[in-house]
Write an enzyme that holds these catalytic residues in place. Structure first.
Site: not given
Ligand SMILES: Cc1cc2nc3c(=O)[nH]c(=O)nc-3n(C[C@H](O)[C@H](O)[C@H](O)COP(=O)(O)OP(=O)(O)OC[C@H]3O[C@@H](n4cnc5c(N)ncnc54)[C@H](O)[C@@H]3O)c2cc1C
Length: 444
Positions: A384
């Site tokens: 997280h």
């Molecule tokens: C295993 C796991 C279990 C979880 N369980 C829960 C849960 O039960 N409940 C909950 O609320 N939250 C949970 N979370 C946390 C939740 O998924 C995250 O807080 C949320 O997805 C964050 O969103 P984000 O958009 O910030 O990042 P992300 O969803 O991680 O998106 C970032 C994206 O950017 C892409 N990216 C990164 N660098 C680059 C680059 N240089 N060029 C192009 N693309 C790139 C990545 O591939 C990814 O697709 C969990 C996370 C994980 C990994």
């Protein structure tokens, strides 16, 4: 070189929301770049590990993150706890003007999809016996589903398998993004803005690779200093967790099990999340093969703060991720209290017919010092990550309260990295709310 009004980098939880909202205007063109694949298999993901954790036996811990259309929402448990209102109000108190719970409330419902499931006995009964108010899970919507619904829009281009390697800044203006796809380097221009949604590990990493971050660190890594922003990559937060594990006389299904919030200090705020697991989890969260169950306990208000740094200028080198788990002694003390509360739950009379033995840490183990060592030996991060491109108006803030990167025009960050402090609930829903609000700010 093709240009778009908006280039969104990262098709994760936040990026999919941004793409959906910004491309809703048919007059606007949007490119969504994603390093991961459109059709992930079981092996796709960023298989990161932390640096040795100084306060957790110098262990290097697994730090999985999603790498696909849908991002980490493809990997996550999709538990949709909102968290306490004051954990959002803390953002405004830290300088993120008007980012209060009340202001975010219109966006916080979006992530919760399904109603609560039926109570599961005997876990439900154990929860009540241990004096808690059980809650059932709510499922969150995986972000990829939102993207699938809009993929046909003619003004939206989705480019998977394209890893951004830097944002292109010319005299303080962000002009576009350089990326690698199919062994080639591509360049795309943003006529209006570039929006980073690469997550709380990916966004500081990409800013640093672009020369935006602490000047001394950039120079040490052989990178030019485009903007000296000392806060990039600092303030990394995650929920530290451990567990009490039990062997049982048969399977203990924990699907739709209750979970609960609790206080390690009766006079303090809720700061502990307790949940059941249907396997006995061995140290470092490894599921055992034997029948049994676990009570997982996680701190929702960790005091420890870590960092994301680069190893060097190579955009493919994994970043140095240091969540600094248990670096603050107060976290260790609260984890020990949490362990005792988890034990009350796992040892409740309602489970006596299935419970065999307490395997970890073991029923004879009770001294605070030994339990503290157990916590250090078993703690893991929850994946997280949050807080590494902190929003605020002070010198260490990375983005302003409209999510614009300080000192660079035409560049925003809108994902889990911008929150000043991690919410006490699951981070998916909070990230959805950040992205929904960001889309409003961007489109005016
Ligand atoms: C295993 C796991 C279990 C979880 N369980 C829960 C849960 O039960 N409940 C909950 O609320 N939250 C949970 N979370 C946390 C939740 O998924 C995250 O807080 C949320 O997805 C964050 O969103 P984000 O958009 O910030 O990042 P992300 O969803 O991680 O998106 C970032 C994206 O950017 C892409 N990216 C990164 N660098 C680059 C680059 N240089 N060029 C192009 N693309 C790139 C990545 O591939 C990814 O697709 C969990 C996370 C994980 C990994």
């Amino acid at each position: 070189m093709r240009s778009f009004d908006y280039v969104i980098v990262g098709a994760g939880t936040a990026g999919c929301v941004l793409a959906a909202r910004l491309s809703a205007d048919p007059e606007v063109t949007v490119l969504l770049l994603e390093a991961g694949t459109a059709f992930p298999d079981g092996d796709s993901g960023w298989h990161y590990r932390t640096v040795p954790q100084a306060d957790a036996d110098r262990a290097t811990l697994s730090y999985p993150l999603g790498k696909a259309l849908g991002g980490s929402s493809r990997a996550d448990g999709l538990m949709a706890g909102l968290g306490d209102p004051d954990s959002y109000d803390a953002w405004a108190e830290a300088g993120a003007t008007d980012w209060t719970y009340a202001a975010l409330l219109p966006f916080l419902g979006a992530g919760a999809a399904s109603p609560v499931g039926p109570p599961v006995e005997p876990l439900w009964a154990a929860t009540v016996e241990a004096g808690h108010h059980p809650q059932a899970d709510r499922d969150a919507l995986p972000a990829g589903e939102m993207l699938a619904a809009i993929a046909q829009r003619p003004n939206l281009t989705v480019l998977p398998d394209a890893q951004a390697v830097r944002v292109v800044v010319d005299r303080g203006d962000c002009r576009g993004v350089a990326y690698h796809v199919d062994g080639h380097t591509g360049l795309t221009c943003a006529d209006r803005e570039v929006v980073l949604a690469t997550g709380a590990i990916g966004s500081p990493r990409l800013l640093l690779l672009s020369g935006i971050g602490p000047g001394a660190d950039l120079r040490a890594n052989g990178l030019p200093v485009v903007a000296d922003l000392p806060g990039v990559g600092s303030n990394l937060q995650d929920h530290p967790r451990s567990q009490v594990a039990y062997a049982a006389t048969g399977p203990v299904p924990a699907d739709r099990a209750p979970h609960m919030l609790a206080r390690t200090d009766p006079d303090g705020p809720q700061d502990l999340h307790l949940t059941f697991g249907d396997r006995p989890l061995h140290p470092r969260h490894e599921p055992g093969e034997e029948d049994g169950y676990s009570v997982v306990f996680a701190l929702t208000r960790p005091a420890s703060r870590g960092t994301v740094r680069l190893r060097g200028p190579d955009p493919y080198a994994p970043p140095l991720i240091d969540p600094a788990l248990l670096a603050d002694d107060a976290d260790v003390d609260r984890m020990v209290t949490g362990l005792r509360m988890a034990r009350d739950l796992g040892g409740a009379p309602a489970l006596s017919s299935v419970r065999d033995t307490e395997e970890f840490p073991g029923s004879g183990v009770d001294s605070a010092a030994v339990l503290a060592q157990y916590v250090r030996d078993t703690v893991t991060p929850c994946s997280h990550p949050a807080g590494t491109c902190r929003m605020g108006i002070d010198g260490a803030a990375v983005v302003d309260p409209e999510l614009r990167v300080h000192a660079v025009d035409g560049l925003r960050v809108a994902d889990a990295s911008v929150v000043p402090s991690i919410v006490t609930g699951n981070t998916h829903t909070a990230t959805l709310a950040v992205a929904e609000r960001a889309a409003r700010l961007i489109s005016g």
